[in-house]
Scaffold this motif. Structure first.
Motif, PDB file in Angstrom:
ATOM      1  N   HIS A  62      -0.832  -2.414  -2.782  1.00 60.53           N
ATOM      2  CA  HIS A  62      -1.141  -2.739  -4.166  1.00 60.53           C
ATOM      3  C   HIS A  62       0.147  -3.092  -4.910  1.00 60.53           C
ATOM      4  CE1 HIS A  62      -5.227  -1.126  -3.526  1.00 60.53           C
ATOM      5  NE2 HIS A  62      -4.605  -0.217  -2.776  1.00 60.53           N
ATOM      6  N   GLN A  82      -3.148  -7.571  -4.561  1.00 59.54           N
ATOM      7  CA  GLN A  82      -3.354  -6.799  -3.337  1.00 59.54           C
ATOM      8  C   GLN A  82      -3.064  -7.668  -2.132  1.00 59.54           C
ATOM      9  OE1 GLN A  82      -7.227  -4.939  -3.266  1.00 59.54           O
ATOM     10  NE2 GLN A  82      -6.968  -3.992  -5.264  1.00 59.54           N
ATOM     11  N   ASP A 102       3.924   8.817  -8.092  1.00 57.18           N
ATOM     12  CA  ASP A 102       2.569   9.361  -8.009  1.00 57.18           C
ATOM     13  C   ASP A 102       1.564   8.314  -8.442  1.00 57.18           C
ATOM     14  OD1 ASP A 102       3.677  11.762  -7.238  1.00 57.18           O
ATOM     15  OD2 ASP A 102       3.454  12.717  -9.208  1.00 57.18           O
ATOM     16  N   GLU A 103       0.324   8.487  -8.004  1.00 56.88           N
ATOM     17  CA  GLU A 103      -0.757   7.588  -8.418  1.00 56.88           C
ATOM     18  C   GLU A 103      -0.803   7.523  -9.940  1.00 56.88           C
ATOM     19  OE1 GLU A 103      -2.802   5.671  -6.889  1.00 56.88           O
ATOM     20  OE2 GLU A 103      -3.076   6.355  -4.811  1.00 56.88           O
ATOM     21  N   GLY A 104      -0.855   6.309 -10.457  1.00 58.78           N
ATOM     22  CA  GLY A 104      -0.910   6.126 -11.899  1.00 58.78           C
ATOM     23  C   GLY A 104       0.443   6.091 -12.578  1.00 58.78           C
ATOM     24  N   LYS A 105       1.516   6.351 -11.842  1.00 59.01           N
ATOM     25  CA  LYS A 105       2.860   6.301 -12.407  1.00 59.01           C
ATOM     26  C   LYS A 105       3.521   4.978 -12.049  1.00 59.01           C
ATOM     27  CE  LYS A 105       3.017  10.537 -14.083  1.00 59.01           C
ATOM     28  NZ  LYS A 105       3.231  10.848 -15.511  1.00 59.01           N
ATOM     29  N   ASP A 150       1.392   2.705  -0.220  1.00 57.50           N
ATOM     30  CA  ASP A 150       0.567   1.505  -0.385  1.00 57.50           C
ATOM     31  C   ASP A 150       0.734   0.908  -1.781  1.00 57.50           C
ATOM     32  OD1 ASP A 150      -0.697   3.465  -1.840  1.00 57.50           O
ATOM     33  OD2 ASP A 150      -2.705   3.080  -1.027  1.00 57.50           O
ATOM     34  N   ARG A 151       1.846   1.228  -2.433  1.00 57.41           N
ATOM     35  CA  ARG A 151       2.126   0.736  -3.778  1.00 57.41           C
ATOM     36  C   ARG A 151       3.639   0.665  -3.941  1.00 57.41           C
ATOM     37  NH1 ARG A 151       0.038   5.780  -3.597  1.00 57.41           N
ATOM     38  NH2 ARG A 151       1.240   7.517  -4.507  1.00 57.41           N
TER      39      ARG A 151
END
Length: 418
Positions: A230, A236, A275-278, A389-390
């Motif tokens: 991502h 993507q 972290d997710e969302g950061k 994955d980001r």
């Protein structure tokens, strides 16, 4: 520092160009016939003679200073570039190049360089063994009619094994020769540093560093599979993810996780995953030297389910604003009286980088050019899922000294055939 150091896969080529601030007509002399071959015009070696003592350097913890430099270098470069694209830089490459400038600097210029670098990088000698290869080379290229002080030439020869060449900068053959030098000293990963030599350019300082190292435990190619990365902007991409389930050095920060993956013997790659969302920008901005030291000092083995994308990336960027933001300003106005009698000043600093990470290990290369002009054990914890994955941050570093060789922010990946 030895001209060629065996080390595991990083290569860096630093180029510093000195260009004219005054009338370009004053630097018109052609290369004398007897100097037109490829051998060094000036070559200085230790001969037992007394060397003039350099200006006093500030004492202190050099490794800590270098960590400060590397952390600030990444933060300022990320801020300057905006992280809309991948960022790969080499603080070691830049440190070597700026150290070549430091040797010839005086006054305010010298104070700023020392403050930012924390001292010369001359004493960094990479560890090397039969599996790890590092090559380092330095050279100084002078436009016909330009000279450097003998004391400067001798200093950079003894400290960086640098050779000095004089050439006709208006000749396409000189451009070809300089690029060939770069190509040869970066294992072909950085084939060129200049497309032309502007008329005002009177001096070019080059340092090349190459790094290639195998993982202490290679990834199983049969475990590599396709997955989605991502990227920034919501894009993507299908990329190849290497995977491993093992006890891996791990650290959990307030807004990120980090793992350290070992290369053979002494080197590692640190991977910092927000972290997710950061967002990656916020994590980078908080990643100062103190945070880096906390990560490296607090990292400990945990069972980790790791998925890491395989990637190959090349970048090119200007470092002028980055270095100015770090506090190097006077060098752009002059202050190199220990280098040459001509009034020279930095006009442009650029860096090209290459990095390849796959199941076997990593390879990296960088070229930095500085143009100048004349002027006036415990209970097992539950497994950690570490799915990269980001966008993420990486750093290739020496576990013993803490010196960082390459670092950057990967915000998008295009899957390429190995």
């Amino acid at each position: 520092m030895k001209n060629i150091l065996r080390y595991s896969g990083l290569f860096l080529c630093l180029a510093a160009m000195l260009s004219c601030c005054g009338s370009s007509k004053k630097s018109a002399a052609q290369v004398p016939a007897e100097l037109a071959d490829s051998s060094p015009v000036l070559s200085f070696t230790k001969d037992g003679q007394e060397v003039v003592a350099p200006e006093a350097e500030p004492s202190g913890e050099r490794s800590a200073d270098r960590m400060d430099f590397a952390a600030e270098f990444l933060r300022k470069a990320a801020l300057s570039e905006g992280l809309k694209d991948n960022l790969v830089i080499s603080p070691l490459s830049a440190g070597y190049a700026l150290s070549l400038l430091l040797e010839g600097s005086t006054g305010k210029t010298r104070e700023e360089l020392l403050a930012v670098l924390g001292g010369s990088f001359e004493d960094i000698v990479p560890y090397t063994d039969e599996k790890t290869t590092v090559t380092s080379a330095s050279s100084v290229w002078l436009k016909s009619g330009m000279t450097v002080l003998d004391s400067y030439g001798k200093a950079i020869s003894e400290k960086f094994s640098a050779q000095v060449y004089t050439r006709d900068f208006s000749s396409k053959g000189t451009v070809k020769e300089i690029n060939s030098w770069c190509n040869d000293h970066t294992a072909g990963r950085i084939p060129s540093i200049v497309s032309e030599l502007p008329e005002e350019t009177v001096m070019l300082l080059l340092n090349a560093l190459y790094f290639k190292a195998p993982w202490i435990k290679p990834f199983d190619k049969n475990a590599t599979s396709k997955g989605t990365f991502h990227a920034v902007g919501g894009n993507q991409n299908d990329v190849s993810f290497m995977s491993r389930s093992a006890r891996i050095p791990y650290y959990k920060g307030d807004s990120f996780g980090a793992v350290s993956l070992d290369y053979d013997k002494r080197y590692s790659m640190l991977v910092v995953l927000p972290d997710e969302g950061k967002g990656i920008s916020g994590v980078v901005s908080s990643l100062d030297a103190g945070t880096l030291r906390n990560i490296l000092g607090g990292i400990s083995p945990r069972q980790v389910e790791l998925e890491l994308p395989r990637f190959t990336i090349e970048t090119s960027l200007s470092l002028n604003s980055t270095l100015r933001d770090m506090g190097i300003n006077a060098a752009f106005n002059g202050g190199f009286g220990r280098m040459t009698t001509a009034p020279v000043a930095v006009s442009e600093v650029n860096q090209k980088c290459f990095i390849k990470v796959n199941e076997e290990g990593a390879e990296a290369a960088a070229v930095t050019s500085v143009s100048m002009k004349l002027t006036s054990v415990a209970r097992p914890d539950p497994p950690v899922l570490f799915i990269v994955d980001r966008p993420f941050i990486f750093a290739i570093y020496d576990r013993e000294t803490g010196d960082i060789y390459f670092e950057g922010c990967i915000v998008k990946i295009e899957d390429k055939a190995d």
